[in-house]
Design a protein around this motif. Structure first.
Motif, PDB file in Angstrom:
ATOM      1  N   MET A  41      -9.858  -5.698   2.753  1.00  0.00           N
ATOM      2  CA  MET A  41      -8.571  -6.337   3.029  1.00  0.00           C
ATOM      3  C   MET A  41      -8.127  -5.964   4.431  1.00  0.00           C
ATOM      4  O   MET A  41      -8.150  -4.795   4.802  1.00  0.00           O
ATOM      5  N   GLU A  42      -7.702  -6.979   5.202  1.00  0.00           N
ATOM      6  CA  GLU A  42      -7.079  -6.714   6.495  1.00  0.00           C
ATOM      7  C   GLU A  42      -5.603  -7.069   6.409  1.00  0.00           C
ATOM      8  O   GLU A  42      -5.243  -8.201   6.076  1.00  0.00           O
ATOM      9  N   ILE A  43      -4.761  -6.116   6.744  1.00  0.00           N
ATOM     10  CA  ILE A  43      -3.316  -6.326   6.800  1.00  0.00           C
ATOM     11  C   ILE A  43      -2.940  -6.619   8.243  1.00  0.00           C
ATOM     12  O   ILE A  43      -3.316  -5.878   9.160  1.00  0.00           O
ATOM     13  N   GLY A  44      -2.202  -7.719   8.438  1.00  0.00           N
ATOM     14  CA  GLY A  44      -1.916  -8.178   9.798  1.00  0.00           C
ATOM     15  C   GLY A  44      -3.129  -8.858  10.392  1.00  0.00           C
ATOM     16  O   GLY A  44      -3.493  -8.625  11.537  1.00  0.00           O
ATOM     17  N   CYS A  45      -3.746  -9.741   9.609  1.00  0.00           N
ATOM     18  CA  CYS A  45      -5.040 -10.324   9.977  1.00  0.00           C
ATOM     19  C   CYS A  45      -4.950 -11.374  11.071  1.00  0.00           C
ATOM     20  O   CYS A  45      -5.964 -11.737  11.669  1.00  0.00           O
ATOM     21  N   GLY A  46      -3.756 -11.916  11.338  1.00  0.00           N
ATOM     22  CA  GLY A  46      -3.667 -12.979  12.335  1.00  0.00           C
ATOM     23  C   GLY A  46      -4.562 -14.142  11.977  1.00  0.00           C
ATOM     24  O   GLY A  46      -4.551 -14.645  10.849  1.00  0.00           O
ATOM     25  N   GLU A  47      -5.387 -14.549  12.942  1.00  0.00           N
ATOM     26  CA  GLU A  47      -6.284 -15.692  12.739  1.00  0.00           C
ATOM     27  C   GLU A  47      -7.572 -15.329  12.011  1.00  0.00           C
ATOM     28  O   GLU A  47      -8.414 -16.193  11.772  1.00  0.00           O
ATOM     29  N   GLY A  48      -7.759 -14.078  11.687  1.00  0.00           N
ATOM     30  CA  GLY A  48      -8.865 -13.686  10.817  1.00  0.00           C
ATOM     31  C   GLY A  48     -10.166 -13.337  11.495  1.00  0.00           C
ATOM     32  O   GLY A  48     -11.152 -13.037  10.815  1.00  0.00           O
ATOM     33  N   GLY A  49     -10.206 -13.334  12.835  1.00  0.00           N
ATOM     34  CA  GLY A  49     -11.475 -13.099  13.514  1.00  0.00           C
ATOM     35  C   GLY A  49     -12.094 -11.749  13.241  1.00  0.00           C
ATOM     36  O   GLY A  49     -13.323 -11.614  13.203  1.00  0.00           O
ATOM     37  N   VAL A  50     -11.277 -10.734  13.032  1.00  0.00           N
ATOM     38  CA  VAL A  50     -11.806  -9.396  12.756  1.00  0.00           C
ATOM     39  C   VAL A  50     -12.663  -9.390  11.487  1.00  0.00           C
ATOM     40  O   VAL A  50     -13.633  -8.631  11.380  1.00  0.00           O
ATOM     41  N   ALA A  59     -19.569  -9.304   2.438  1.00  0.00           N
ATOM     42  CA  ALA A  59     -18.384  -8.738   1.786  1.00  0.00           C
ATOM     43  C   ALA A  59     -17.385  -9.842   1.457  1.00  0.00           C
ATOM     44  O   ALA A  59     -17.323 -10.875   2.134  1.00  0.00           O
ATOM     45  N   PHE A  60     -16.574  -9.605   0.422  1.00  0.00           N
ATOM     46  CA  PHE A  60     -15.419 -10.470   0.176  1.00  0.00           C
ATOM     47  C   PHE A  60     -14.255  -9.922   0.996  1.00  0.00           C
ATOM     48  O   PHE A  60     -13.954  -8.722   0.947  1.00  0.00           O
ATOM     49  N   CYS A  61     -13.582 -10.790   1.736  1.00  0.00           N
ATOM     50  CA  CYS A  61     -12.519 -10.363   2.638  1.00  0.00           C
ATOM     51  C   CYS A  61     -11.219 -11.094   2.329  1.00  0.00           C
ATOM     52  O   CYS A  61     -11.192 -12.331   2.252  1.00  0.00           O
ATOM     53  N   LEU A  62     -10.168 -10.323   2.169  1.00  0.00           N
ATOM     54  CA  LEU A  62      -8.828 -10.866   2.021  1.00  0.00           C
ATOM     55  C   LEU A  62      -8.037 -10.554   3.276  1.00  0.00           C
ATOM     56  O   LEU A  62      -7.924  -9.390   3.674  1.00  0.00           O
ATOM     57  N   GLY A  63      -7.470 -11.591   3.898  1.00  0.00           N
ATOM     58  CA  GLY A  63      -6.597 -11.402   5.041  1.00  0.00           C
ATOM     59  C   GLY A  63      -5.170 -11.702   4.644  1.00  0.00           C
ATOM     60  O   GLY A  63      -4.896 -12.726   4.010  1.00  0.00           O
ATOM     61  N   GLU A  68       3.005 -17.459   8.361  1.00  0.00           N
ATOM     62  CA  GLU A  68       2.360 -18.586   7.693  1.00  0.00           C
ATOM     63  C   GLU A  68       1.521 -19.402   8.669  1.00  0.00           C
ATOM     64  O   GLU A  68       0.446 -19.896   8.317  1.00  0.00           O
ATOM     65  N   GLY A  69       1.996 -19.526   9.902  1.00  0.00           N
ATOM     66  CA  GLY A  69       1.244 -20.287  10.892  1.00  0.00           C
ATOM     67  C   GLY A  69      -0.096 -19.654  11.202  1.00  0.00           C
ATOM     68  O   GLY A  69      -1.116 -20.344  11.286  1.00  0.00           O
ATOM     69  N   ARG A  70      -0.119 -18.352  11.367  1.00  0.00           N
ATOM     70  CA  ARG A  70      -1.378 -17.670  11.681  1.00  0.00           C
ATOM     71  C   ARG A  70      -2.327 -17.707  10.484  1.00  0.00           C
ATOM     72  O   ARG A  70      -3.549 -17.812  10.655  1.00  0.00           O
ATOM     73  N   ILE A  71      -1.784 -17.657   9.287  1.00  0.00           N
ATOM     74  CA  ILE A  71      -2.634 -17.767   8.104  1.00  0.00           C
ATOM     75  C   ILE A  71      -3.250 -19.162   8.011  1.00  0.00           C
ATOM     76  O   ILE A  71      -4.432 -19.316   7.660  1.00  0.00           O
ATOM     77  N   ARG A  72      -2.487 -20.190   8.339  1.00  0.00           N
ATOM     78  CA  ARG A  72      -3.061 -21.548   8.355  1.00  0.00           C
ATOM     79  C   ARG A  72      -4.212 -21.637   9.350  1.00  0.00           C
ATOM     80  O   ARG A  72      -5.252 -22.240   9.056  1.00  0.00           O
ATOM     81  N   HIS A  73      -4.036 -21.034  10.509  1.00  0.00           N
ATOM     82  CA  HIS A  73      -5.121 -21.040  11.491  1.00  0.00           C
ATOM     83  C   HIS A  73      -6.340 -20.287  10.953  1.00  0.00           C
ATOM     84  O   HIS A  73      -7.490 -20.715  11.153  1.00  0.00           O
ATOM     85  N   ALA A  74      -6.112 -19.160  10.293  1.00  0.00           N
ATOM     86  CA  ALA A  74      -7.223 -18.395   9.722  1.00  0.00           C
ATOM     87  C   ALA A  74      -7.987 -19.223   8.691  1.00  0.00           C
ATOM     88  O   ALA A  74      -9.227 -19.222   8.659  1.00  0.00           O
ATOM     89  N   PHE A  89      -7.019 -16.000   2.374  1.00  0.00           N
ATOM     90  CA  PHE A  89      -5.936 -15.608   3.267  1.00  0.00           C
ATOM     91  C   PHE A  89      -4.597 -15.878   2.599  1.00  0.00           C
ATOM     92  O   PHE A  89      -4.415 -16.910   1.958  1.00  0.00           O
ATOM     93  N   ARG A  90      -3.682 -14.926   2.760  1.00  0.00           N
ATOM     94  CA  ARG A  90      -2.373 -15.025   2.133  1.00  0.00           C
ATOM     95  C   ARG A  90      -1.272 -14.755   3.153  1.00  0.00           C
ATOM     96  O   ARG A  90      -1.336 -13.755   3.891  1.00  0.00           O
ATOM     97  N   ALA A  91      -0.264 -15.593   3.178  1.00  0.00           N
ATOM     98  CA  ALA A  91       0.966 -15.316   3.916  1.00  0.00           C
ATOM     99  C   ALA A  91       1.907 -14.634   2.939  1.00  0.00           C
ATOM    100  O   ALA A  91       2.617 -15.287   2.174  1.00  0.00           O
ATOM    101  N   GLN A  92       1.880 -13.313   2.924  1.00  0.00           N
ATOM    102  CA  GLN A  92       2.599 -12.569   1.895  1.00  0.00           C
ATOM    103  C   GLN A  92       2.899 -11.160   2.393  1.00  0.00           C
ATOM    104  O   GLN A  92       2.207 -10.635   3.270  1.00  0.00           O
ATOM    105  N   ASN A  93       3.927 -10.561   1.851  1.00  0.00           N
ATOM    106  CA  ASN A  93       4.273  -9.188   2.161  1.00  0.00           C
ATOM    107  C   ASN A  93       3.543  -8.273   1.180  1.00  0.00           C
ATOM    108  O   ASN A  93       3.615  -8.486  -0.042  1.00  0.00           O
ATOM    109  N   VAL A  94       2.852  -7.272   1.692  1.00  0.00           N
ATOM    110  CA  VAL A  94       2.086  -6.397   0.793  1.00  0.00           C
ATOM    111  C   VAL A  94       2.986  -5.570  -0.115  1.00  0.00           C
ATOM    112  O   VAL A  94       2.517  -5.002  -1.111  1.00  0.00           O
ATOM    113  N   TYR A  95       4.282  -5.484   0.210  1.00  0.00           N
ATOM    114  CA  TYR A  95       5.228  -4.814  -0.677  1.00  0.00           C
ATOM    115  C   TYR A  95       5.640  -5.695  -1.858  1.00  0.00           C
ATOM    116  O   TYR A  95       6.300  -5.214  -2.784  1.00  0.00           O
TER     117      TYR A  95
END
Length: 266
Positions: A41-50, A59-63, A68-74, A89-95
């Motif tokens: 899992m990457e928190i603060g994944c942006g466009e997901g390139g990492v 691997a299975f990867c969750l970003g 929401e805009g950056r998640i759409r791009h990812a 990819f999720r536009a969501q708060n981990v809390y």
């Protein structure tokens, strides 16, 4: 002096991919092998390139990101991986309690690359992360120390002078804001820079939080020149000089990035 990657999503994405493939993944695999069956899992994944090099390893990867805009791009840039079931990819708060309920104890590896310095109340956030880890899970933290020349992220300024001026983010808040306004920066940019002034984190405080909450550092590298500078500025990565890396407080002023592999102590 906003750089091309600040406005060009595909350039930013490709820089993330190449940096993660060349430097980040080998750093992590020195401690934790990644492959089919790994959950990342990457928190603060942006466009997901990492995450791309981790997907390439099977691997299975969750970003997850608040934007929401950056998640759409990812989702667009990583469409093939998403369709293959190797990325989501999720536009969501981990809390969010629903997010924790869904992903509690799910991950071998959590990534926070250039993210922790943007998150308020790190003393609360860092120990919270252990809830998402499998029993032998690890966390990667990579961040620019607050006191380093551009630890205020002032490189996002439109003004070339303000984007290149080091250390002035350390000035008192009113003076810092006045300089940004005088330089013609937008209210949105100023707000963003003031937020990082509130949340920026030093190497010493980061390590104190780890010790206080029962985490151990399994691998640590401090950089004189951050690996991402290779793609941004054409500067080869260079580790911090050993004797400088050993000097508390002072090292923050001349270290452009700290990378850490961390795990909860048994």
């Amino acid at each position: 002096m906003a750089l091309e990657q600040h406005s060009n999503i595909r350039v930013r994405f490709q820089q993330q991919v190449e940096n993660a493939r060349t430097y980040l993944l080998p750093f992590i695999e020195a401690v934790l092998p990644v492959g089919a069956g790994s959950q990342v899992m990457e928190i603060g994944c942006g466009e997901g390139g990492v995450l791309m090099p981790f997907v390439e390893k099977g691997a299975f990867c969750l970003g997850v990101d608040l934007s929401e805009g950056r998640i759409r791009h990812a989702q667009e840039l990583m469409q093939a991986a998403c369709e293959a079931g190797l990325a989501a990819f999720r536009a969501q708060n981990v809390y969010d309690p629903a997010f924790l309920a869904e992903w509690k104890g799910a991950f071998d590896l959590i990534l926070l690359k250039d993210t922790i310095e943007h998150i308020p109340d790190q003393e609360k956030f860092i120990p919270y992360l252990r809830q998402f880890l499998r029993p032998d899970g690890k966390i990667f933290f990579g961040f620019p120390p607050w006191r380093m020349p551009f630890g205020g992220h002032q490189q996002i300024c439109k003004s070339k002078l303000l984007g290149l001026l080091p250390w002035y983010h350390l000035l008192p808040r009113p003076l810092y804001g006045a300089i940004l306004r005088a330089g013609g920066e937008s209210p949105l940019t100023i707000e963003s820079l003031m937020e990082i002034k509130d949340t920026g984190i030093s190497l010493d405080r980061f390590q104190r939080i780890l010790r206080k909450n029962g985490f151990r550092i399994e691998r640590e590298t401090l950089f004189l020149f951050n690996p991402i500078y290779r793609y941004k500025f054409g500067v080869k990565p260079r580790r911090q000089v050993a004797f400088i890396a050993a000097i508390p407080w002072f090292r923050d002023f001349v270290t452009t990035a700290g990378w850490f592999m961390v795990s909860p102590a048994p």
